[in-house]
Design a protein around this motif. Structure first.
Motif, short mmCIF file in Angstrom:
data_model
loop_
_atom_site.label_atom_id
_atom_site.label_comp_id
_atom_site.label_asym_id
_atom_site.label_seq_id
_atom_site.Cartn_x
_atom_site.Cartn_y
_atom_site.Cartn_z
N ALA A 154 35.33 45.76 52.62
CA ALA A 154 36.85 45.78 53.35
C ALA A 154 37.44 47.03 53.33
O ALA A 154 37.68 47.76 54.09
N GLY A 180 36.39 37.56 47.97
CA GLY A 180 35.59 38.90 48.54
C GLY A 180 34.12 39.05 47.60
O GLY A 180 34.26 38.44 46.53
N ASN A 234 41.88 40.38 48.47
CA ASN A 234 41.77 41.29 47.28
C ASN A 234 42.93 40.65 46.33
O ASN A 234 42.78 40.84 44.96
N LYS A 285 32.71 42.31 42.20
CA LYS A 285 32.80 40.71 41.97
C LYS A 285 31.48 39.93 42.05
O LYS A 285 31.35 38.77 41.95
MG MG Z 1 37.72 42.05 49.58
#
Ligand code: MG
Ligand code: ADP
Length: 323
Positions: free
Chosen positions: A91, A86, A26, A72
């Protein structure tokens, strides 16, 4: 948190090193130039990752912990061209269901920074805090409420070893980022972030090893390769010195290890292995993209083509030929 959430979290969070992996990814995705990782008690008591990236906007902060909320991926087609590490948006939510989390973050445009704490998945109110641009995520008491998983953890030393490996892999893959890992208050590794792979290798595998490595680079159509390989006389007794990154992700691959070893054919004594840090860049189309978070084994659409490309690149640099 509900049992279902905890079971699902097991897919992402296997051990402390998996938390470190997700937090570091991240931080990389946020465009950070510096990433500091601090752990205590093998990561089970504390994992803290501080970055100087773009920060999380105040309005996104509660959402960041909702599973499958990601900033994202805007369309399914993006899956073929993901430029971030990611994209599943699971997560942070998964980690929050098995540990206490505190996030302190500030964006460049934000009026002030924000801090949000979640204890056993229950959200606190968001409070303002002063800090510079970036994010700090602290994960403490991992698996405290899940004795079965806590029992599965190995000794602090073993878990720390996994974390050192994880951070080392990212530090080698991103020599332009300054990484630091602190274990129980002692600095365990630090890279300069000066973009030079050789310097990152010196910080992680030692100056002497780094100084003796040979530059590798080449391309063939849409495939390109670069990295460092050891001179045959600087071999190792095992395969732990081989690192592979495909499109900037650390991967495991029998195909790639065998291709490198074939490149050294006849140059190494039996039972000796090369040291190699290899970055491959391939069109996304040639990679069988791996959707499962825990797997790092990569698959190629055409194994033979990748194998031969890598073998040849290694071979020609060792023999001092143009590829
Ligand atoms: Mg991530
Ligand atoms: P993913 O990385 O798959 O998008 P995560 O659960 O890992 O999902 O993170 C959720 C969201 O939280 C990210 O999409 C991002 O917007 C934000 N985020 C998490 N960590 C950071 C960070 N260190 N800096 C900036 N934004 C972050």
């Amino acid at each position: 948190p509900k049992t279902v959430a905890r079971i699902a979290a097991g897919e992402v969070v296997e051990r402390p090193a998996s938390v470190v992996k997700e937090l570091v990814e991240n931080a990389i995705d946020a465009g950070s130039r510096r990433i500091d990782v601090e752990i205590r008690g093998g990561g089970a008591s504390l994992i803290r990752v501080t970055d100087d990236g773009c920060g999380i906007p105040l309005e996104d902060l509660p959402l960041a912990f909702t599973r499958h909320a990601t900033s994202k991926l805007s369309s399914f087609d993006d899956l073929n061209t993901i430029g971030t590490l990611g994209f599943r948006g699971e997560a942070l939510g998964s980690i929050a269901s098995v540990a206490d989390i505190e996030v302190t973050t500030a964006t460049a445009g934000g009026i002030s920074g924000s801090v949000l704490a979640l204890r056993s998945g229950r959200e606190d109110t968001i409070r303002p805090v002063a800090r510079s641009c970036g994010t700090t995520i602290s994960v403490s008491q991992l698996f405290r409420e899940i004795p079965a998983r806590l029992k599965f953890l190995k000794s602090d030393g073993t878990e720390t070893g996994h974390i050192v490996t994880t951070v080392s892999n990212y530090a080698l893959a991103y020599p332009e980022i300054r990484f630091r890992l602190t274990v129980d208050g002692r600095e365990s590794l630090a890279t300069s972030g000066n973009s030079k792979l050789r310097d990152a290798v010196a910080a992680i595998l030692g100056r002497e090893t780094s100084a003796r490595m040979i530059d590798l680079s080449g391309n063939d159509g849409a495939f390109s390769i670069n990295g460092l390989v050891s001179a045959p006389e600087n071999s190792r007794a095992n395969r732990t010195g081989m690192y592979f990154f495909v499109n900037r992700r650390w991967v495991r691959s029998q195909i790639l290890s065998r291709a490198v070893e074939e490149g050294y054919r006849g140059l190494l004594t039996v039972g000796r292995y090369p040291i190699a840090i290899i970055n491959l860049s391939l069109p996304p189309y040639d990679i069988d993209i791996n959707i499962h978070p825990a797997k790092t084994e990569i698959k190629f659409r055409e194994d033979g083509k990748v194998f031969e490309f890598v073998r040849r690149a290694v071979r020609s640099v060792l023999l001092g030929e143009a590829p």
